[in-house]
Design an enzyme around this catalytic site. Structure first.
Site, PDB file in Angstrom:
ATOM      1  CG  PHE A  12      -1.715   1.188   1.494  1.00  0.00           C
ATOM      2  CD1 PHE A  12      -2.355   1.888   0.477  1.00  0.00           C
ATOM      3  CD2 PHE A  12      -1.849   1.662   2.803  1.00  0.00           C
ATOM      4  CE1 PHE A  12      -3.100   3.042   0.750  1.00  0.00           C
ATOM      5  CE2 PHE A  12      -2.591   2.804   3.081  1.00  0.00           C
ATOM      6  CZ  PHE A  12      -3.206   3.492   2.055  1.00  0.00           C
ATOM      7  CB  SER A 125       3.996   2.304  13.569  1.00  0.00           C
ATOM      8  OG  SER A 125       2.696   2.444  14.080  1.00  0.00           O
ATOM      9  CE1 TYR A 150       3.411  -3.474  12.165  1.00  0.00           C
ATOM     10  CE2 TYR A 150       2.019  -2.092  13.551  1.00  0.00           C
ATOM     11  CZ  TYR A 150       2.835  -2.246  12.446  1.00  0.00           C
ATOM     12  OH  TYR A 150       3.082  -1.167  11.630  1.00  0.00           O
ATOM     13  CE  LYS A 154       6.548  -1.513  11.512  1.00  0.00           C
ATOM     14  NZ  LYS A 154       7.405  -1.615  10.333  1.00  0.00           N
ATOM     15  NE  ARG A 232      -6.398   5.481  16.747  1.00  0.00           N
ATOM     16  CZ  ARG A 232      -6.919   5.527  17.977  1.00  0.00           C
ATOM     17  NH1 ARG A 232      -7.245   6.681  18.533  1.00  0.00           N
ATOM     18  NH2 ARG A 232      -7.105   4.410  18.664  1.00  0.00           N
TER      19      ARG A 232
HETATM   20  P1  NAD Z   1       1.489  -3.637   3.064  1.00  0.00           P
HETATM   21  O1  NAD Z   1       1.249  -4.978   3.661  1.00  0.00           O
HETATM   22  O2  NAD Z   1       0.499  -3.141   2.060  1.00  0.00           O
HETATM   23  O3  NAD Z   1       2.928  -3.583   2.393  1.00  0.00           O
HETATM   24  C1  NAD Z   1       4.016  -4.310   2.909  1.00  0.00           C
HETATM   25  C2  NAD Z   1       4.658  -5.068   1.754  1.00  0.00           C
HETATM   26  O4  NAD Z   1       5.772  -5.802   2.257  1.00  0.00           O
HETATM   27  C3  NAD Z   1       3.713  -6.078   1.108  1.00  0.00           C
HETATM   28  O5  NAD Z   1       3.708  -5.859  -0.297  1.00  0.00           O
HETATM   29  C4  NAD Z   1       4.323  -7.449   1.440  1.00  0.00           C
HETATM   30  O6  NAD Z   1       4.133  -8.386   0.395  1.00  0.00           O
HETATM   31  C5  NAD Z   1       5.779  -7.087   1.658  1.00  0.00           C
HETATM   32  N1  NAD Z   1       6.522  -7.971   2.567  1.00  0.00           N
HETATM   33  C6  NAD Z   1       6.184  -8.393   3.817  1.00  0.00           C
HETATM   34  N2  NAD Z   1       7.164  -9.152   4.328  1.00  0.00           N
HETATM   35  C7  NAD Z   1       8.155  -9.208   3.384  1.00  0.00           C
HETATM   36  C8  NAD Z   1       9.422  -9.833   3.324  1.00  0.00           C
HETATM   37  N3  NAD Z   1       9.895 -10.595   4.313  1.00  0.00           N
HETATM   38  N4  NAD Z   1      10.155  -9.670   2.204  1.00  0.00           N
HETATM   39  C9  NAD Z   1       9.693  -8.921   1.166  1.00  0.00           C
HETATM   40  N5  NAD Z   1       8.515  -8.317   1.162  1.00  0.00           N
HETATM   41  C10 NAD Z   1       7.753  -8.461   2.272  1.00  0.00           C
HETATM   42  O7  NAD Z   1       1.639  -2.604   4.259  1.00  0.00           O
HETATM   43  P2  NAD Z   1       1.706  -1.010   4.238  1.00  0.00           P
HETATM   44  O8  NAD Z   1       0.475  -0.483   4.864  1.00  0.00           O
HETATM   45  O9  NAD Z   1       2.117  -0.535   2.905  1.00  0.00           O
HETATM   46  O10 NAD Z   1       2.878  -0.782   5.294  1.00  0.00           O
HETATM   47  C11 NAD Z   1       4.222  -0.599   4.899  1.00  0.00           C
HETATM   48  C12 NAD Z   1       5.085  -0.449   6.139  1.00  0.00           C
HETATM   49  O11 NAD Z   1       4.606   0.658   6.907  1.00  0.00           O
HETATM   50  C13 NAD Z   1       5.052  -1.655   7.075  1.00  0.00           C
HETATM   51  O12 NAD Z   1       6.342  -1.857   7.598  1.00  0.00           O
HETATM   52  C14 NAD Z   1       4.090  -1.230   8.156  1.00  0.00           C
HETATM   53  O13 NAD Z   1       4.358  -1.877   9.369  1.00  0.00           O
HETATM   54  C15 NAD Z   1       4.372   0.264   8.244  1.00  0.00           C
HETATM   55  N6  NAD Z   1       3.239   1.027   8.795  1.00  0.00           N
HETATM   56  C16 NAD Z   1       2.005   0.923   8.214  1.00  0.00           C
HETATM   57  C17 NAD Z   1       0.928   1.615   8.762  1.00  0.00           C
HETATM   58  C18 NAD Z   1      -0.458   1.500   8.164  1.00  0.00           C
HETATM   59  O14 NAD Z   1      -1.424   1.853   8.840  1.00  0.00           O
HETATM   60  N7  NAD Z   1      -0.613   1.041   6.927  1.00  0.00           N
HETATM   61  C19 NAD Z   1       1.114   2.432   9.897  1.00  0.00           C
HETATM   62  C20 NAD Z   1       2.386   2.532  10.443  1.00  0.00           C
HETATM   63  C21 NAD Z   1       3.442   1.823   9.873  1.00  0.00           C
HETATM   64  N1  UFG Z   2     -12.535   1.600  14.178  1.00  0.00           N
HETATM   65  C1  UFG Z   2     -13.891   1.383  14.306  1.00  0.00           C
HETATM   66  N2  UFG Z   2     -14.441   0.375  13.591  1.00  0.00           N
HETATM   67  C2  UFG Z   2     -13.725  -0.412  12.741  1.00  0.00           C
HETATM   68  C3  UFG Z   2     -12.335  -0.169  12.617  1.00  0.00           C
HETATM   69  C4  UFG Z   2     -11.770   0.842  13.360  1.00  0.00           C
HETATM   70  O1  UFG Z   2     -14.578   2.068  15.054  1.00  0.00           O
HETATM   71  O2  UFG Z   2     -14.288  -1.334  12.135  1.00  0.00           O
HETATM   72  C5  UFG Z   2     -11.932   2.709  14.950  1.00  0.00           C
HETATM   73  C6  UFG Z   2     -10.867   2.235  15.919  1.00  0.00           C
HETATM   74  O3  UFG Z   2     -11.457   1.873  17.150  1.00  0.00           O
HETATM   75  C7  UFG Z   2      -9.988   3.475  16.021  1.00  0.00           C
HETATM   76  C8  UFG Z   2     -10.102   4.123  14.631  1.00  0.00           C
HETATM   77  O4  UFG Z   2     -11.276   3.572  14.048  1.00  0.00           O
HETATM   78  O5  UFG Z   2     -10.528   4.346  16.952  1.00  0.00           O
HETATM   79  C9  UFG Z   2      -8.924   3.819  13.748  1.00  0.00           C
HETATM   80  O6  UFG Z   2      -8.696   2.413  13.751  1.00  0.00           O
HETATM   81  P1  UFG Z   2      -7.697   1.701  12.746  1.00  0.00           P
HETATM   82  O7  UFG Z   2      -7.762   0.239  13.021  1.00  0.00           O
HETATM   83  O8  UFG Z   2      -7.957   2.149  11.347  1.00  0.00           O
HETATM   84  O9  UFG Z   2      -6.287   2.317  13.153  1.00  0.00           O
HETATM   85  P2  UFG Z   2      -5.501   2.296  14.551  1.00  0.00           P
HETATM   86  O10 UFG Z   2      -5.372   3.707  14.993  1.00  0.00           O
HETATM   87  O11 UFG Z   2      -6.065   1.332  15.494  1.00  0.00           O
HETATM   88  O12 UFG Z   2      -4.092   1.682  14.111  1.00  0.00           O
HETATM   89  C10 UFG Z   2      -3.355   2.188  13.005  1.00  0.00           C
HETATM   90  C11 UFG Z   2      -2.604   1.046  12.317  1.00  0.00           C
HETATM   91  C12 UFG Z   2      -1.539   0.485  13.209  1.00  0.00           C
HETATM   92  C13 UFG Z   2      -0.664   1.583  13.707  1.00  0.00           C
HETATM   93  C14 UFG Z   2      -1.481   2.666  14.376  1.00  0.00           C
HETATM   94  C15 UFG Z   2      -0.635   3.818  14.790  1.00  0.00           C
HETATM   95  O13 UFG Z   2      -3.487   0.006  11.968  1.00  0.00           O
HETATM   96  O14 UFG Z   2      -0.737  -0.392  12.447  1.00  0.00           O
HETATM   97  O15 UFG Z   2      -2.472   3.142  13.462  1.00  0.00           O
HETATM   98  O16 UFG Z   2       0.086   4.278  13.708  1.00  0.00           O
HETATM   99  F1  UFG Z   2       0.200   1.074  14.593  1.00  0.00           F
END
Ligand code: NAD
Ligand code: UFG
Length: 342
Positions: A12, A125, A150, A154, A232
């Site tokens: 993503f 994160s 998770y 991090k 958030r």
């Molecule tokens: P995502 O799952 O869409 O993308 C991660 C990608 O990494 C995927 O395409 C997956 O196939 C690949 N991958 C996983 N393990 C691998 C490995 N061992 N080798 C090679 N490829 C591998 O997730 P995203 O939302 O794009 O998140 C990207 C990064 O940002 C992650 O490290 C995630 O923890 C971090 N992050 C995401 C969020 C969020 O809310 N999306 C918030 C904070 C941090």
């Molecule tokens: N929520 C609902 N209903 C749902 C899903 C979420 O009410 O079906 C609420 C949650 O309770 C929260 C808000 O929407 O209050 C956001 O929830 P998310 O699950 O979208 O996001 P979080 O803040 O829980 O977590 C996200 C990422 C984590 C990251 C964190 C801080 O998923 O990976 O932000 O960066 F660690």
């Protein structure tokens, strides 16, 4: 032209960052094991950027799969997105999470050291701030206690990079702590494509709005916030992507060592506000009910953006309305997500 290796580049945030890097004139190489993404992303990147990116199907935990990327390309900097990220899944599969997230970083950094690539941007994160409710979170806010494996991966990866940086002072590392990345590319060709039932708010609302899921449960309506639902800091994924370009530019021209930056908007949006904005974007009401709180959720989380503004020159500009309309555009154009790999 500088070459940036993007691990997790078909995911993503990675795929949107590839677009931003390309637009800023960087050469991009992608490595991903496709465990949570599809090769269709590469086709869509081609349509958006008008070119093919070099792609390696490689597991970052396996040196023999990742080393060819370094051997065959002159890499200048790495953005490490690859990792597992589902909070709930990490509770039921801690072994997989620790193994994948820790080993991929160790393998990557080992290769960077051997091939003398010394600029790294790491996806961290806001989850590392743990359960503290002292907002806004600044980069100096206390870390931990994380509420799930998770989050701990991090936290541990950040610590590993701090130790690494002490031993190898030539390294330049940016730890980017993302708040809540949402939204999609304006073309509607790329967006968040979770497998199965989404856990996160925006993908869930999108599926309810699109009719694939019946009803959104709002997790808790009795928090100590104005409307009783959690706040958030939602940040548009294209803003976040542009933040990575700023971080890469910053590392190229600044001191060595560890540099920590929050990437958020600095503004809290409640669940109900997000739902209302989405209703406006899709033009109809979203079926919803208030349910019990979700374990591990904190009431309020948003970033102090001062440091990123001052040092990176980064300021998120896209509004919650734009986040919703881009999600809706992506949802309507791809109601079943991206097609599977054959
Ligand atoms: P995502 O799952 O869409 O993308 C991660 C990608 O990494 C995927 O395409 C997956 O196939 C690949 N991958 C996983 N393990 C691998 C490995 N061992 N080798 C090679 N490829 C591998 O997730 P995203 O939302 O794009 O998140 C990207 C990064 O940002 C992650 O490290 C995630 O923890 C971090 N992050 C995401 C969020 C969020 O809310 N999306 C918030 C904070 C941090
Ligand atoms: N929520 C609902 N209903 C749902 C899903 C979420 O009410 O079906 C609420 C949650 O309770 C929260 C808000 O929407 O209050 C956001 O929830 P998310 O699950 O979208 O996001 P979080 O803040 O829980 O977590 C996200 C990422 C984590 C990251 C964190 C801080 O998923 O990976 O932000 O960066 F660690």
């Amino acid at each position: 032209m500088s070459t940036v290796l993007v691990t997790g580049g078909t995911g993503f945030i990675g795929s949107h960052t590839v677009i931003a890097l390309d637009k800023s004139g960087f050469d991009v190489v992608i490595a991903d094991n496709l465990s949570n993404s599809k090769t269709e992303v590469l086709k869509r990147l081609h349509t958006i950027c008008g070119k093919d990116f070099r792609f390696y199907k490689a597991d970052c935990c396996k040196r023999e799969e990742l080393e060819p990327v370094f051997r065959e390309n002159k890499i200048d900097a790495v953005i490490h997105f690859a990792g597992l990220k589902a909070v709930g899944e990490s509770v039921s599969k801690p072994l997989e999470y620790y193994s994948n997230n820790i080993n991929s970083l160790l393998t990557l950094v080992g290769l960077m050291k051997d091939y003398k690539v010394d600029e790294l941007v790491f996806s961290s994160s806001a989850t590392v701030y743990g359960e503290s409710e002292d907002v806004p979170f600044t980069e100096e806010s206390p870390l931990g206690m994380c509420t799930n494996p998770y989050g701990w991966t991090k936290w541990m990866q950040e610590q590993m990079l701090r130790d690494f940086s002490k031993a190898y002072p030539e390294f330049k590392i940016a730890l980017l702590r993302y708040f809540n990345p949402v939204g999609a590319h304006e073309s509607g060709l790329l967006g968040e494509d979770p497998r199965g039932i989404p856990n996160n708010l925006f993908p869930y609302i999108s599926k309810v709005a699109g009719g694939t899921l019946e009803k959104l449960t709002i997790f808790g309506g009795d928090y100590d916030t104005e409307d009783g639902t959690c706040l958030r800091d939602y940040i548009h994924v294209m803003d976040l992507a542009e933040g990575h370009v700023k971080a890469i530019n910053y590392l190229a021209t600044n001191d060595t060592g560890i540099n920590v930056f929050n990437l958020g908007t600095g503004k809290g949006t409640s669940v109900l506000e997000a739902v209302r904005a989405f209703e406006k974007a899709c033009g109809h009401e979203i079926n919803k009910e208030i349910g019990p709180r979700r374990p591990g959720d904190i009431a309020v989380s948003y970033a102090s953006t001062e440091k990123a503004e001052k040092l990176l020159g980064f300021k998120a500009t896209r509004t919650v309305e734009e986040m919703c309309s881009s999600c809706w555009n992506w949802q309507t154009k791809n109601p079943d997500g991206l097609p599977d790999d054959n």
